[in-house]
Design an enzyme around this catalytic site. Structure first.
Site, PDB file in Angstrom:
ATOM      1  N   SER A  50      36.831  36.151  38.452  1.00 57.10           N
ATOM      2  CA  SER A  50      38.068  35.396  38.248  1.00 57.10           C
ATOM      3  C   SER A  50      38.705  34.974  39.570  1.00 57.10           C
ATOM      4  O   SER A  50      39.335  33.923  39.647  1.00 57.10           O
ATOM      5  CB  SER A  50      39.054  36.231  37.435  1.00 57.10           C
ATOM      6  OG  SER A  50      38.584  36.343  36.112  1.00 57.10           O
ATOM      7  N   HIS A  82      43.110  47.132  41.383  1.00 59.55           N
ATOM      8  CA  HIS A  82      42.372  45.879  41.546  1.00 59.55           C
ATOM      9  C   HIS A  82      42.835  44.827  40.527  1.00 59.55           C
ATOM     10  O   HIS A  82      42.986  43.648  40.859  1.00 59.55           O
ATOM     11  CB  HIS A  82      40.873  46.153  41.361  1.00 59.55           C
ATOM     12  CG  HIS A  82      40.015  45.209  42.116  1.00 59.55           C
ATOM     13  ND1 HIS A  82      39.569  45.461  43.385  1.00 59.55           N
ATOM     14  CD2 HIS A  82      39.536  43.993  41.798  1.00 59.55           C
ATOM     15  CE1 HIS A  82      38.841  44.452  43.814  1.00 59.55           C
ATOM     16  NE2 HIS A  82      38.807  43.548  42.870  1.00 59.55           N
TER      17      HIS A  82
END
Ligand code: DLZ
Length: 149
Positions: A50, A82
């Site tokens: 992404s 993350h």
């Protein structure tokens, strides 16, 4: 819905969680076709994750051949921060492309706590969000066209 028969739409999909992003792409393609976008006017590209959607969408938006671009990704919360960094970066990145560029970029990023939530949004009880992303792309391409007339 606007006439989409001559619209050119790009899709950039992340390979991470591909079992989810693949379904989102399928849902988007189905809706684009349903509303009249021709197969020859649809460009589908993939990027590793992404985070790379920002670069991928930036390049497609700049190529001059598309009326709207859809960013498709799925970020699933894990045990580390993350998740927050990626979600934040992609949100900021796609926002920037919309503010600074001419071509609308649709934010098709699922940000979920677990796989079950992702599945609910890719053909499960909440439908397939890919269809919504496609409808948004058509409406935003039309929005941009109206301003050029
Ligand atoms: C590294 C990473 C992690 C942990 N999780 C996801 C995720 O849930 N969804 C996703 O699309 N990508 C993930 N990535 C990969 C990053 O987006 C990116 O590809 C790498 O950090 C390399 O730039």
């Amino acid at each position: 819905m606007p006439d989409a028969s001559s619209m050119r739409i790009g899709i950039v999909a992340a390979e991470w969680n591909h079992e989810i992003t693949g379904k989102l792409v399928d849902g988007a393609l189905e809706a684009l076709r349903q509303y009249g976008v021709k197969d020859g006017n649809i460009t589908v590209k993939t990027v590793p994750g992404s985070f790379e959607l920002i670069y991928g969408c930036s390049q497609l938006a700049k190529c001059g051949l598309l009326d709207a671009v859809i960013a498709i990704g799925c970020v699933i919360r894990g045990d580390t921060p993350h998740f927050d960094y990626i979600c934040d970066a992609v949100t900021q990145g796609i926002s920037k492309l919309n503010v600074e560029g001419q071509v609308p970029v649709v934010f098709g990023l699922l940000t979920v706590n677990n796989l079950e939530q992702a599945e609910e949004r890719t053909g499960g009880r909440l439908g397939n969000k890919g269809e919504e992303f496609a409808v948004t792309a058509i409406k935003m391409a039309d929005f941009a066209w109206q301003l050029q007339k």
